[in-house]
Write an enzyme that holds these catalytic residues in place. Structure first.
Site, mmCIF file in Angstrom:
data_model
loop_
_atom_site.group_PDB
_atom_site.id
_atom_site.type_symbol
_atom_site.label_atom_id
_atom_site.label_comp_id
_atom_site.label_asym_id
_atom_site.label_seq_id
_atom_site.Cartn_x
_atom_site.Cartn_y
_atom_site.Cartn_z
ATOM 1 N N LYS A 137 8.671 -17.488 -10.238
ATOM 2 C CA LYS A 137 8.013 -16.316 -10.825
ATOM 3 C C LYS A 137 6.799 -16.798 -11.629
ATOM 4 O O LYS A 137 6.910 -17.718 -12.438
ATOM 5 C CB LYS A 137 9.014 -15.580 -11.721
ATOM 6 C CG LYS A 137 8.450 -14.331 -12.343
ATOM 7 C CD LYS A 137 9.537 -13.545 -13.062
ATOM 8 C CE LYS A 137 8.943 -12.408 -13.859
ATOM 9 N NZ LYS A 137 8.833 -12.667 -15.273
ATOM 10 N N LYS A 190 -13.827 0.743 16.083
ATOM 11 C CA LYS A 190 -12.512 0.077 16.150
ATOM 12 C C LYS A 190 -11.962 0.107 17.575
ATOM 13 O O LYS A 190 -11.389 -0.873 18.056
ATOM 14 C CB LYS A 190 -11.514 0.768 15.211
ATOM 15 C CG LYS A 190 -11.523 0.138 13.833
ATOM 16 C CD LYS A 190 -10.705 0.868 12.811
ATOM 17 C CE LYS A 190 -11.264 0.539 11.432
ATOM 18 N NZ LYS A 190 -10.765 1.327 10.363
ATOM 19 N N ASN A 233 0.850 -1.196 0.000
ATOM 20 C CA ASN A 233 0.000 0.000 0.000
ATOM 21 C C ASN A 233 0.887 1.248 0.000
ATOM 22 O O ASN A 233 2.110 1.144 -0.007
ATOM 23 C CB ASN A 233 -0.942 -0.033 1.208
ATOM 24 C CG ASN A 233 -0.177 -0.181 2.504
ATOM 25 O OD1 ASN A 233 0.674 0.630 2.845
ATOM 26 N ND2 ASN A 233 -0.437 -1.268 3.227
ATOM 27 N N ASP A 285 -4.866 -6.435 5.000
ATOM 28 C CA ASP A 285 -5.971 -7.216 5.551
ATOM 29 C C ASP A 285 -6.036 -8.596 4.893
ATOM 30 O O ASP A 285 -6.629 -9.516 5.425
ATOM 31 C CB ASP A 285 -7.296 -6.473 5.325
ATOM 32 C CG ASP A 285 -7.377 -5.225 6.193
ATOM 33 O OD1 ASP A 285 -6.890 -5.269 7.346
ATOM 34 O OD2 ASP A 285 -7.899 -4.192 5.724
ATOM 35 N N LYS A 325 -11.347 -3.438 19.196
ATOM 36 C CA LYS A 325 -9.954 -3.857 19.334
ATOM 37 C C LYS A 325 -9.373 -3.505 20.717
ATOM 38 O O LYS A 325 -8.176 -3.591 20.936
ATOM 39 C CB LYS A 325 -9.111 -3.227 18.214
ATOM 40 C CG LYS A 325 -9.616 -3.579 16.794
ATOM 41 C CD LYS A 325 -8.661 -3.154 15.696
ATOM 42 C CE LYS A 325 -9.230 -3.390 14.322
ATOM 43 N NZ LYS A 325 -8.276 -3.181 13.235
ATOM 44 N N PHE A 370 -4.665 3.066 14.804
ATOM 45 C CA PHE A 370 -4.940 4.078 13.777
ATOM 46 C C PHE A 370 -6.138 3.616 12.961
ATOM 47 O O PHE A 370 -6.399 2.411 12.854
ATOM 48 C CB PHE A 370 -3.721 4.268 12.861
ATOM 49 C CG PHE A 370 -2.770 5.321 13.365
ATOM 50 C CD1 PHE A 370 -2.057 5.126 14.537
ATOM 51 C CD2 PHE A 370 -2.606 6.515 12.666
ATOM 52 C CE1 PHE A 370 -1.186 6.092 15.002
ATOM 53 C CE2 PHE A 370 -1.736 7.494 13.127
ATOM 54 C CZ PHE A 370 -1.025 7.292 14.302
HETATM 55 N N1 CTP Z 1 -4.326 -3.423 11.798
HETATM 56 C C1 CTP Z 1 -3.653 -4.512 12.317
HETATM 57 N N2 CTP Z 1 -3.651 -5.691 11.657
HETATM 58 C C2 CTP Z 1 -4.321 -5.847 10.515
HETATM 59 C C3 CTP Z 1 -5.029 -4.766 9.970
HETATM 60 C C4 CTP Z 1 -5.013 -3.551 10.635
HETATM 61 O O1 CTP Z 1 -3.037 -4.365 13.379
HETATM 62 N N3 CTP Z 1 -4.280 -7.011 9.898
HETATM 63 C C5 CTP Z 1 -4.319 -2.177 12.561
HETATM 64 C C6 CTP Z 1 -3.593 -1.032 11.904
HETATM 65 O O2 CTP Z 1 -2.231 -1.014 12.266
HETATM 66 C C7 CTP Z 1 -4.324 0.162 12.479
HETATM 67 C C8 CTP Z 1 -5.713 -0.353 12.719
HETATM 68 O O3 CTP Z 1 -5.636 -1.771 12.706
HETATM 69 O O4 CTP Z 1 -3.792 0.575 13.716
HETATM 70 C C9 CTP Z 1 -6.759 0.086 11.744
HETATM 71 O O5 CTP Z 1 -6.469 -0.322 10.463
HETATM 72 P P1 CTP Z 1 -7.603 -0.321 9.315
HETATM 73 O O6 CTP Z 1 -7.064 -1.073 8.159
HETATM 74 O O7 CTP Z 1 -8.098 1.043 9.096
HETATM 75 O O8 CTP Z 1 -8.716 -1.099 10.066
HETATM 76 P P2 CTP Z 1 -9.542 -2.359 9.818
HETATM 77 O O9 CTP Z 1 -9.879 -2.899 11.156
HETATM 78 O O10 CTP Z 1 -8.889 -3.257 8.844
HETATM 79 O O11 CTP Z 1 -10.884 -1.760 9.314
HETATM 80 P P3 CTP Z 1 -11.676 -1.653 7.982
HETATM 81 O O12 CTP Z 1 -11.032 -2.520 6.961
HETATM 82 O O13 CTP Z 1 -12.986 -2.123 8.431
HETATM 83 O O14 CTP Z 1 -11.608 -0.185 7.686
#
Ligand code: CTP
Length: 404
Positions: A288, A336, A209, A278, A340, A322
């Site tokens: 490859k 969140k 990303n 995610d 969490k 975050f």
């Molecule tokens: N985070 C994490 N592990 C993951 C995904 C996210 O620890 N596998 C943490 C990020 O470091 C951040 C927080 O979760 O502190 C929020 O990340 P975000 O991607 O915005 O949240 P999600 O819970 O994945 O929410 P959504 O996809 O529903 O927006």
């Protein structure tokens, strides 16, 4: 802000020496007693008279020019300083301090000093990236020397690159911030995650990303400045990490999970600013991937949510997450925070110009158990980091602050 504080300002011989005069003026105006030491090379760029006039104190350039027979100048100066600031610090000045050389007034005073040292380097980008300079900076950082990193911009040598002395306002702000914040996180162990994860598809391709790591690095740097012991778990980043942290590099979400959970029990504060994938590929090809047909369907599976895992295992840690959102910021942030088990959620609307990934600025809202704690305007990521750490330091210090 700086009334009653004794600061030694070391000015070394680079073109940015003229900015040392503006810095001297700012520190003096803020109430500090500033004693200036110039290297001989610095006097080729700017005169001691300028600094004497701005600081309203004699300027020191020669170790053997002992004006007061009752003291030895470099020892006396070193003994009475609360902080030494070197701005600009040339590659040579940095090397001398790293190597323990004491062959002029500034280097001799530095060796005699026991107070903290803040260095603002300024040099050509290739000099700044030279392995000798990098290793000298790392060595100094490991000894607790603090830094105000150079900025990126037009350098005197014609390059547009990193190496330009931070602006006097920035250095003065770092000095004020140090006095205001130093010690607020002393003795605290802080874990910060930064950057984006890389999820491999094959040996040469991966999903990632836009995260640059700038926000997390700014948080790590701010925590260091407040006296914390900082562990930084970083994924893919576009900038160099701050010196002085314990740095652990990872690639995937799984590796980040393992690194973070390994440190978790010994941490007081955990700040998860990394952009963690995610989803990851179900199968990582050992070879490859060859193109084959008009379409390719990738099968992905969920990664473990690290923050959620930490929330579930929380004992005394103060946990900060975050949230990057594009709508209903407050609603999703609070969701969140509860889901969490975080103490704070730092939410940003990544659809706004100046917020989110990759830039040098951010616009954030901080949420706690009670709802919105603070809305910050458009600020540099460094400033966001300092303000966030202030909120964290205040809350984590409350009785039971990190035991929620
Ligand atoms: N985070 C994490 N592990 C993951 C995904 C996210 O620890 N596998 C943490 C990020 O470091 C951040 C927080 O979760 O502190 C929020 O990340 P975000 O991607 O915005 O949240 P999600 O819970 O994945 O929410 P959504 O996809 O529903 O927006």
């Amino acid at each position: 802000m700086l009334r009653g504080k004794s600061i030694i300002l070391g000015i070394t011989g680079g073109i940015a020496a003229y900015k040392g005069a503006a810095l001297c003026s700012k520190l003096t105006q803020a109430g500090a007693s500033v004693k200036v030491i110039m290297t001989e090379s610095a006097t080729k760029f700017i005169t001691p008279l300028t600094l004497q006039t701005l600081s309203r104190n004699p300027v020191y350039t020669d170790t053997f020019d002992e004006r007061d027979p009752s003291v030895v100048s470099h020892i006396d100066l070193a003994d009475h300083a609360d902080l030494i600031v070197i701005a600009p610090a040339t590659a040579n000045a940095i090397a001398k301090l790293a190597g323990g050389h004491a062959d002029d007034m500034l280097s001799t005073t530095l060796i005699a000093a026991t107070c903290p040292i803040l260095i603002a380097p300024a040099m050509n980008v290739h000099m700044y990236e030279h392995p000798a300079v990098v290793s000298n900076l790392e060595l100094l950082a490991s000894r607790g020397v603090m830094f105000v990193e150079p900025g990126t911009g037009q350098l005197a040598c014609g390059y547009v690159a990193k190496g330009r002395l931070a602006e006097p306002e920035e250095i003065a702000a770092a000095v004020e911030a140090w006095f205001a914040r130093s010690g607020r996180l002393r003795g605290k162990r802080v874990l910060v995650t930064a950057g984006g994860t890389m999820e491999r598809l094959d040996p040469v391709r991966y999903l990632t990303n836009d995260s640059s790591g700038k926000m997390g690095f700014a948080i790590a740097e701010a925590a260091l400045l407040m006296g914390a012991e900082v562990t930084l778990v970083a994924g893919r980043t576009a900038v160099s990490p701050p010196p002085g942290v314990q740095l652990v590099r990872v690639e995937s979400a799984q590796q980040m999970l393992e690194a973070v959970t390994g440190f978790y029990d010994e941490m007081d504060i955990v700040i998860k600013s990394a952009a963690v994938a995610d989803y990851r590929a179900v199968n990582i090809s050992g070879q490859k991937l060859k193109k084959n047909g008009e379409r390719l369907v990738l099968e992905l599976e969920r990664t473990t949510d690290i923050l959620e895992t930490l929330g579930k295992r929380k004992k005394n840690q103060f946990l900060v997450g975050f949230a990057a959102e594009t709508e209903q910021i407050g609603h999703y942030a609070m969701d969140k925070l509860r889901r969490k088990h975080c103490d704070l959620i730092v939410a940003n609307d990544v659809s706004l110009a100046g917020a989110g990934f990759n830039g040098d600025t951010n616009i954030v809202q901080v949420f706690g158990e009670e709802g919105l704690v603070e809305t910050m305007p458009l600020l540099s990521k460094r400033e966001v980091a300092s303000r966030l750490l202030d909120i964290i330091a205040e809350r984590a210090a409350l009785p039971g602050g990190s035991e929620k």
